[in-house]
Design an enzyme around this catalytic site. Sequence first.
Site, mmCIF file in Angstrom:
data_model
loop_
_atom_site.group_PDB
_atom_site.id
_atom_site.type_symbol
_atom_site.label_atom_id
_atom_site.label_comp_id
_atom_site.label_asym_id
_atom_site.label_seq_id
_atom_site.Cartn_x
_atom_site.Cartn_y
_atom_site.Cartn_z
ATOM 1 N N ALA A 97 29.544 0.787 -44.837
ATOM 2 C CA ALA A 97 28.970 -0.549 -44.955
ATOM 3 C C ALA A 97 27.766 -0.590 -45.883
ATOM 4 C CB ALA A 97 28.566 -1.060 -43.571
ATOM 5 N N GLU A 114 28.226 -7.307 -34.197
ATOM 6 C CA GLU A 114 27.722 -6.215 -33.357
ATOM 7 C C GLU A 114 27.913 -4.836 -33.992
ATOM 8 O OE1 GLU A 114 29.112 -6.621 -29.322
ATOM 9 O OE2 GLU A 114 28.539 -8.727 -29.209
#
Length: 266
Positions: A97, A114
């Site tokens: 990410a 989350e």
Amino acid sequence: MHSGYFEAGKPGDFRVAQVRMIEEVLSWAGVPNDEQSRPRDILDVGCGFGGTSRYLSKKYSANVKGIALSDYEIARAKAIARAEGVSDKVTFQVANALNQPFEDGQFDLVWCMECAVHIEDKLKLVQEMARVTKPGGRVVLVSWCHRELKPGETSLKKDEQALLDKICAAYFFPPWCATSEYETLACNAGLQEVKVEDWTRHMLPFWGMLTGQLFTLGGAFKLLTSGWAHMRTSLSLAYHFFYMDKGFKNGTFKYAVVVGKKELLS
């Protein structure tokens, strides 16, 4: 598996509540649902087994890419997409990410449910999410946080920090931040019209209900007949679910929703 959305903290079906959480966040974030403006290309950062990716694709008739670091999660997400006949619209790949393998401005909506709690460099995460968002597109992030520090405080109280440390050690989390810090991160990443809210009240029953699922009559039977290794894992989950529930209910933990828009090119 992500938290559910409940009316004023009232219990309900937690699986229904999980779907509602997605819908409520999308509505709050102002993600359009009309044919002309709906997102057609979506990125799901930290997709897990791809449940939200598949849901977003179906809702918007969109092409969705999901990324995660886990080979197992991605393999499972691909298998489910194939079994459901949606692998032409929903694809998954192992990716970091913080170093996403996508061109600038590729997605109308970049979604992170989350996942940020697992990542230490949260500014870099938001910067990467902003980078791959199309001008005019939205970045939506939902994360667990700790409470805001009061004037004069430099840290959480000892018992609060001990509770947070217990959860971080169990799930290998880096340090958490406060909800307001996400507003700063989003602005520093160049996002516009940034909005941040504390939604703890909407998900408050979730962890207690999840713990309770392990100790229903059916759950207890499965637990007792599943073998020692599975029983030990389940009991460990229940132990930490209890402390997650405690942290949210005593105000140490908070649930933040964040949205920002990528500036349109002039």
